[in-house]
Design an enzyme around this catalytic site. Sequence first.
Site, PDB file in Angstrom:
ATOM      1  N   ARG A  37       0.814  -1.211   0.000  1.00  0.00           N
ATOM      2  CA  ARG A  37       0.000   0.000   0.000  1.00  0.00           C
ATOM      3  C   ARG A  37       0.853   1.268   0.000  1.00  0.00           C
ATOM      4  O   ARG A  37       0.309   2.373  -0.094  1.00  0.00           O
ATOM      5  CB  ARG A  37      -0.944   0.004   1.200  1.00  0.00           C
ATOM      6  CG  ARG A  37      -2.010  -1.078   1.135  1.00  0.00           C
ATOM      7  CD  ARG A  37      -2.892  -1.054   2.377  1.00  0.00           C
ATOM      8  NE  ARG A  37      -3.669   0.180   2.467  1.00  0.00           N
ATOM      9  CZ  ARG A  37      -4.858   0.360   1.910  1.00  0.00           C
ATOM     10  NH1 ARG A  37      -5.416  -0.602   1.198  1.00  0.00           N
ATOM     11  NH2 ARG A  37      -5.517   1.497   2.067  1.00  0.00           N
ATOM     12  N   ASP A  54      -2.084  -4.056  10.293  1.00  0.00           N
ATOM     13  CA  ASP A  54      -3.503  -3.754  10.191  1.00  0.00           C
ATOM     14  C   ASP A  54      -3.997  -3.271  11.558  1.00  0.00           C
ATOM     15  O   ASP A  54      -4.049  -4.049  12.523  1.00  0.00           O
ATOM     16  CB  ASP A  54      -4.263  -5.009   9.754  1.00  0.00           C
ATOM     17  CG  ASP A  54      -5.732  -4.749   9.485  1.00  0.00           C
ATOM     18  OD1 ASP A  54      -6.229  -3.658   9.839  1.00  0.00           O
ATOM     19  OD2 ASP A  54      -6.388  -5.654   8.931  1.00  0.00           O
ATOM     20  N   ASN A  80      -3.068   9.346  12.621  1.00  0.00           N
ATOM     21  CA  ASN A  80      -3.933   9.761  11.520  1.00  0.00           C
ATOM     22  C   ASN A  80      -4.879   8.663  11.056  1.00  0.00           C
ATOM     23  O   ASN A  80      -5.980   8.958  10.586  1.00  0.00           O
ATOM     24  CB  ASN A  80      -3.055  10.207  10.338  1.00  0.00           C
ATOM     25  CG  ASN A  80      -3.844  10.368   9.066  1.00  0.00           C
ATOM     26  OD1 ASN A  80      -4.442  11.413   8.809  1.00  0.00           O
ATOM     27  ND2 ASN A  80      -3.875   9.329   8.231  1.00  0.00           N
ATOM     28  N   TYR A 135     -18.893   5.993  14.166  1.00  0.00           N
ATOM     29  CA  TYR A 135     -17.733   6.857  13.861  1.00  0.00           C
ATOM     30  C   TYR A 135     -17.716   8.050  14.815  1.00  0.00           C
ATOM     31  O   TYR A 135     -16.664   8.389  15.369  1.00  0.00           O
ATOM     32  CB  TYR A 135     -17.833   7.324  12.416  1.00  0.00           C
ATOM     33  CG  TYR A 135     -16.742   8.288  11.993  1.00  0.00           C
ATOM     34  CD1 TYR A 135     -15.497   7.819  11.586  1.00  0.00           C
ATOM     35  CD2 TYR A 135     -16.963   9.665  11.984  1.00  0.00           C
ATOM     36  CE1 TYR A 135     -14.494   8.699  11.185  1.00  0.00           C
ATOM     37  CE2 TYR A 135     -15.975  10.548  11.594  1.00  0.00           C
ATOM     38  CZ  TYR A 135     -14.740  10.059  11.196  1.00  0.00           C
ATOM     39  OH  TYR A 135     -13.756  10.929  10.809  1.00  0.00           O
ATOM     40  N   LYS A 139     -14.680   9.146  17.518  1.00  0.00           N
ATOM     41  CA  LYS A 139     -13.965  10.413  17.433  1.00  0.00           C
ATOM     42  C   LYS A 139     -14.107  11.228  18.718  1.00  0.00           C
ATOM     43  O   LYS A 139     -13.180  11.967  19.098  1.00  0.00           O
ATOM     44  CB  LYS A 139     -14.426  11.201  16.206  1.00  0.00           C
ATOM     45  CG  LYS A 139     -13.928  10.607  14.887  1.00  0.00           C
ATOM     46  CD  LYS A 139     -12.405  10.500  14.870  1.00  0.00           C
ATOM     47  CE  LYS A 139     -11.873   9.950  13.561  1.00  0.00           C
ATOM     48  NZ  LYS A 139     -10.394   9.883  13.530  1.00  0.00           N
ATOM     49  N   VAL A 166     -12.854  16.983   4.133  1.00  0.00           N
ATOM     50  CA  VAL A 166     -11.991  17.226   2.978  1.00  0.00           C
ATOM     51  C   VAL A 166     -12.171  16.140   1.925  1.00  0.00           C
ATOM     52  O   VAL A 166     -12.577  15.011   2.234  1.00  0.00           O
ATOM     53  CB  VAL A 166     -10.511  17.318   3.408  1.00  0.00           C
ATOM     54  CG1 VAL A 166     -10.289  18.558   4.260  1.00  0.00           C
ATOM     55  CG2 VAL A 166     -10.074  16.075   4.169  1.00  0.00           C
ATOM     56  N   THR A 168     -11.020  13.540   0.442  1.00  0.00           N
ATOM     57  CA  THR A 168     -10.207  12.336   0.385  1.00  0.00           C
ATOM     58  C   THR A 168     -11.103  11.160   0.026  1.00  0.00           C
ATOM     59  O   THR A 168     -12.312  11.312  -0.161  1.00  0.00           O
ATOM     60  CB  THR A 168      -9.553  12.072   1.752  1.00  0.00           C
ATOM     61  OG1 THR A 168     -10.594  11.895   2.718  1.00  0.00           O
ATOM     62  CG2 THR A 168      -8.655  13.227   2.172  1.00  0.00           C
TER      63      THR A 168
END
Length: 237
Positions: A37, A54, A80, A135, A139, A166, A168
């Site tokens: 990757r 992973d 990140n 999610y 966070k 953003v 991505t």
Amino acid sequence: MALILVTGASAGLGRAAADALAGDGHDVVVHARNAGRFPGAEDTGRWAGLVTGDLARPEEIHDVARQAAAFGRFDAVIHNAGVLRSPEVATVNTVAPYLLTALMDKPGRLIYLSSSMHRTGSTDLRRLSSGRASYDDTKLWVTTLALACASRWEGTSSHAVDPGWVPTRMGGRGAPDDLVAGHRTQVWLATHEDVTPHTGGYWYHQQPRPPHPAARDEEFQAELIRALEAHTGVALG
């Protein structure tokens, strides 16, 4: 120049941050799920090294920490890596940053990727182990982790960053925020001395913002750390 680890560096904001840091001459160790990757990681003129694993698998998170230890103490670690929709959303977004923080030598700076969506996260920590975490929950929890670590170790600062929505792979092509601004705060926090607050900030585009009140609640911080220690069997220290 600083020695910096960036997790989830194969694409998106992680890759952008890693590229910016390497371009500024820093020694950047990149993390990817596997070597395939991150083509070009063997370019020692650009990268200080590659660690693989992973982050959805606890045993591989432990191995990432062992690989990272070979580089010595980092000046900064940018947590990140993240996923939006996955059965392992809690493991990747919260448990992995926690375990890496607990297992690695404490860096000079810890930077955790949050999201504005943390504001609708739940403080019900039973979701951590039940598989019901969203999610938004993860966070909120990682933001709380960042602020809980802010005054924990002498010589280590800790911050959370909202990179914005953003364009991505995770954010989608229609995302309205600036992709460059999305990684600039992480790079700045990892490398600049003139940061106020010095630790414990929640940042959006290099400006401090108030996070969800629970993230600054010391009782909830302690509850989260206890839940993560019980879930992983690893003490934060």
